[in-house]
Design a protein around this motif. Structure first.
Motif, PDB file in Angstrom:
ATOM      1  N   GLY A   1       0.810  -1.195   0.000  1.00 61.80           N
ATOM      2  CA  GLY A   1       0.000   0.000   0.000  1.00 61.80           C
ATOM      3  C   GLY A   1       0.851   1.256   0.000  1.00 61.80           C
ATOM      4  N   ALA A   2       0.175   2.398   0.085  1.00 59.40           N
ATOM      5  CA  ALA A   2       0.875   3.684   0.022  1.00 59.40           C
ATOM      6  C   ALA A   2       1.836   3.857   1.186  1.00 59.40           C
ATOM      7  N   ARG A   3       1.415   3.459   2.382  1.00 58.82           N
ATOM      8  CA  ARG A   3       2.292   3.608   3.537  1.00 58.82           C
ATOM      9  C   ARG A   3       3.495   2.681   3.444  1.00 58.82           C
ATOM     10  N   GLY A   4       3.276   1.462   2.976  1.00 55.69           N
ATOM     11  CA  GLY A   4       4.395   0.551   2.810  1.00 55.69           C
ATOM     12  C   GLY A   4       5.384   1.044   1.770  1.00 55.69           C
ATOM     13  N   GLU A   5       4.875   1.633   0.700  1.00 55.39           N
ATOM     14  CA  GLU A   5       5.743   2.200  -0.335  1.00 55.39           C
ATOM     15  C   GLU A   5       6.619   3.303   0.261  1.00 55.39           C
ATOM     16  N   ALA A   6       6.014   4.182   1.060  1.00 53.19           N
ATOM     17  CA  ALA A   6       6.778   5.280   1.671  1.00 53.19           C
ATOM     18  C   ALA A   6       7.790   4.743   2.678  1.00 53.19           C
ATOM     19  N   ARG A   7       7.373   3.779   3.488  1.00 55.64           N
ATOM     20  CA  ARG A   7       8.277   3.247   4.512  1.00 55.64           C
ATOM     21  C   ARG A   7       9.438   2.466   3.915  1.00 55.64           C
ATOM     22  N   ALA A   8       9.302   2.054   2.680  1.00 58.88           N
ATOM     23  CA  ALA A   8      10.404   1.388   1.973  1.00 58.88           C
ATOM     24  C   ALA A   8      11.268   2.375   1.191  1.00 58.88           C
ATOM     25  N   GLY A   9      10.994   3.664   1.321  1.00 57.48           N
ATOM     26  CA  GLY A   9      11.777   4.667   0.600  1.00 57.48           C
ATOM     27  C   GLY A   9      11.356   4.855  -0.836  1.00 57.48           C
ATOM     28  N   PHE A  10      10.067   4.621  -1.113  1.00 54.91           N
ATOM     29  CA  PHE A  10       9.499   4.805  -2.448  1.00 54.91           C
ATOM     30  C   PHE A  10      10.282   4.040  -3.526  1.00 54.91           C
ATOM     31  N   PRO A  11      10.330   2.708  -3.434  1.00 52.94           N
ATOM     32  CA  PRO A  11      11.072   1.944  -4.445  1.00 52.94           C
ATOM     33  C   PRO A  11      10.543   2.129  -5.858  1.00 52.94           C
ATOM     34  N   HIS A  12       9.229   2.332  -6.016  1.00 53.44           N
ATOM     35  CA  HIS A  12       8.705   2.502  -7.371  1.00 53.44           C
ATOM     36  C   HIS A  12       8.982   3.898  -7.921  1.00 53.44           C
ATOM     37  N   VAL A  13       9.121   4.878  -7.062  1.00 52.12           N
ATOM     38  CA  VAL A  13       9.596   6.182  -7.528  1.00 52.12           C
ATOM     39  C   VAL A  13      11.020   6.042  -8.041  1.00 52.12           C
ATOM     40  N   ARG A  14      11.847   5.287  -7.327  1.00 52.95           N
ATOM     41  CA  ARG A  14      13.236   5.087  -7.757  1.00 52.95           C
ATOM     42  C   ARG A  14      13.294   4.268  -9.050  1.00 52.95           C
ATOM     43  N   ARG A  15      12.405   3.302  -9.182  1.00 54.32           N
ATOM     44  CA  ARG A  15      12.351   2.540 -10.435  1.00 54.32           C
ATOM     45  C   ARG A  15      11.960   3.441 -11.606  1.00 54.32           C
ATOM     46  N   ALA A  16      11.025   4.351 -11.358  1.00 56.87           N
ATOM     47  CA  ALA A  16      10.621   5.288 -12.418  1.00 56.87           C
ATOM     48  C   ALA A  16      11.790   6.194 -12.809  1.00 56.87           C
ATOM     49  N   LEU A  17      12.575   6.643 -11.832  1.00 56.09           N
ATOM     50  CA  LEU A  17      13.747   7.470 -12.141  1.00 56.09           C
ATOM     51  C   LEU A  17      14.735   6.696 -13.018  1.00 56.09           C
ATOM     52  N   ASP A  18      14.946   5.421 -12.690  1.00 50.93           N
ATOM     53  CA  ASP A  18      15.839   4.592 -13.510  1.00 50.93           C
ATOM     54  C   ASP A  18      15.290   4.430 -14.924  1.00 50.93           C
ATOM     55  N   ALA A  19      13.974   4.231 -15.031  1.00 46.59           N
ATOM     56  CA  ALA A  19      13.365   4.057 -16.351  1.00 46.59           C
ATOM     57  C   ALA A  19      13.473   5.332 -17.179  1.00 46.59           C
ATOM     58  N   LEU A  20      13.297   6.485 -16.550  1.00 54.96           N
ATOM     59  CA  LEU A  20      13.465   7.754 -17.255  1.00 54.96           C
ATOM     60  C   LEU A  20      14.884   7.869 -17.814  1.00 54.96           C
ATOM     61  N   ALA A  21      15.867   7.562 -16.970  1.00 53.99           N
ATOM     62  CA  ALA A  21      17.262   7.677 -17.402  1.00 53.99           C
ATOM     63  C   ALA A  21      17.572   6.717 -18.542  1.00 53.99           C
ATOM     64  N   THR A  22      17.060   5.484 -18.452  1.00 49.54           N
ATOM     65  CA  THR A  22      17.313   4.490 -19.487  1.00 49.54           C
ATOM     66  C   THR A  22      16.693   4.905 -20.814  1.00 49.54           C
ATOM     67  N   ALA A  23      15.437   5.360 -20.774  1.00 50.06           N
ATOM     68  CA  ALA A  23      14.753   5.751 -22.008  1.00 50.06           C
ATOM     69  C   ALA A  23      15.416   6.969 -22.644  1.00 50.06           C
ATOM     70  N   ARG A  24      15.808   7.941 -21.835  1.00 49.67           N
ATOM     71  CA  ARG A  24      16.475   9.122 -22.383  1.00 49.67           C
ATOM     72  C   ARG A  24      17.817   8.751 -23.000  1.00 49.67           C
ATOM     73  N   SER A  25      18.556   7.852 -22.338  1.00 49.46           N
ATOM     74  CA  SER A  25      19.855   7.431 -22.880  1.00 49.46           C
ATOM     75  C   SER A  25      19.705   6.735 -24.219  1.00 49.46           C
ATOM     76  N   ALA A  26      18.557   6.071 -24.408  1.00 50.72           N
ATOM     77  CA  ALA A  26      18.300   5.380 -25.674  1.00 50.72           C
ATOM     78  C   ALA A  26      17.753   6.333 -26.741  1.00 50.72           C
ATOM     79  N   GLY A  27      17.601   7.609 -26.404  1.00 47.26           N
ATOM     80  CA  GLY A  27      17.144   8.589 -27.376  1.00 47.26           C
ATOM     81  C   GLY A  27      15.643   8.770 -27.449  1.00 47.26           C
ATOM     82  N   ALA A  28      14.896   8.232 -26.477  1.00 49.04           N
ATOM     83  CA  ALA A  28      13.440   8.367 -26.511  1.00 49.04           C
ATOM     84  C   ALA A  28      13.035   9.818 -26.260  1.00 49.04           C
ATOM     85  N   PRO A  29      12.069  10.348 -27.004  1.00 53.31           N
ATOM     86  CA  PRO A  29      11.542  11.683 -26.697  1.00 53.31           C
ATOM     87  C   PRO A  29      10.979  11.713 -25.278  1.00 53.31           C
ATOM     88  N   GLU A  30      10.960  12.894 -24.678  1.00 53.47           N
ATOM     89  CA  GLU A  30      10.570  13.004 -23.271  1.00 53.47           C
ATOM     90  C   GLU A  30       9.186  12.422 -22.957  1.00 53.47           C
TER      91      GLU A  30
END
Length: 282
Positions: A155-184
């Motif tokens: 749930g939302a509280r568990g996500e926050a208490r884990a340090g927002f792992p899915h926010v960090r996954r999204a940051l990694d995905a943004l970096a990967t897609a941009r490095s591959a030349g994907a439009p924003e």
């Protein structure tokens, strides 16, 4: 006159949320096509308006954190009280964004506590904040907490208490897609699908059960495995996935709030959170 640091953080969070709303097509989620093109639970323009109504509450959260100076139980209780008041204000402005308010409120407060920190360090500070119970929260269980207890989802509280792992996954995905030349816009959609592919979304569990959750996760993975939204095959898979979720009336709302959190933390390397380049908040 320049904005205060607290106003700057709050504005960056609102811009991140509006940036998430602007993406299309978002499977099962409101997007600009809702402006007369099809019927959904909430009109897209009202969601944009109510996103702006979050700003005073987010400013107050940042100010409370800056005044307190550390991730204390007292600050956690104050943030909870501000959040509940902000939910009421947002409801008067059209409603929505409860999940995003939880994510962005903690991240804004954490960024105010660590004004020179970059994204991942801010998420770690938010984890310390979320570890404290909100002792003034209403005793009645929320729908999300009831679903979490029933299915064992974080749930939302568990996500926050884990340090927002899915926010960090999204940051990694943004970096990967941009490095591959994907439009924003495609990089951001790929980040959303990355979150959707693994998140145990309590809203989906409530409306569709475990089978529906697995169906949505598999659909998101299918788009990414087809090459992502910047490829022809990925766009075809995305269109089919979007049609499927709207036909079933399934909405993976938890993913959208977490993407907004990632967009808030997404700043140029070495820059403090809240000081984003214009290209990343358009």
């Amino acid at each position: 006159m320049s904005n205060s640091p607290d106003e700057t953080l709050a504005q960056a969070a609102v811009i991140a949320l509006i940036g998430q709303l602007a993406l299309a097509p978002k499977p099962g989620l409101p997007d600009p096509r809702d402006l007369g093109a099809r019927a959904t639970g909430q009109d897209h323009s009202s969601l944009r308006w109510s996103a702006k109504a979050l700003k005073p509450g987010l400013v107050a959260m940042a100010a409370a954190a800056r005044r307190t100076g550390s991730a204390t139980p007292g600050l956690r209780a104050e943030l909870g009280a501000i959040g509940r008041s902000t939910e009421h204000s947002v409801g008067l402005a059209g409603g929505g964004h409860q999940g995003a308010l939880w994510v962005l409120g903690l991240l804004v407060a954490a960024a105010a506590l660590e004004p020179r920190a970059t994204g991942r360090d801010v998420a770690a500070t938010a984890r310390r904040l979320a570890a404290h119970p909100d002792r003034k929260a209403p005793r009645r269980p929320s729908r999300g907490s009831s679903v979490s207890a029933k299915y064992g989802a974080p749930g939302a509280r568990g996500e926050a208490r884990a340090g927002f792992p899915h926010v960090r996954r999204a940051l990694d995905a943004l970096a990967t897609a941009r490095s591959a030349g994907a439009p924003e816009p495609h990089a951001r959609l790929d980040a959303l699908l990355t979150v959707m592919s693994t998140l145990q979304d309590t809203e989906l569990l409530y409306t569709a059960g475990p089978h529906g959750l697995r169906h949505v996760q598999a659909g998101a993975r299918g788009v990414l495995e087809a090459g992502g939204t910047s490829t022809e095959a990925g766009r075809a898979a995305l269109a089919a996935f979007d049609d499927d979720l709207h036909a079933r009336a399934w909405s993976p709302r938890g993913s959208s709030g977490l993407l907004a959190g990632a967009l808030f933390l997404d700043s140029p390397p070495g820059s403090p959170v809240g000081v984003s380049s214009p290209a990343r908040i358009a």
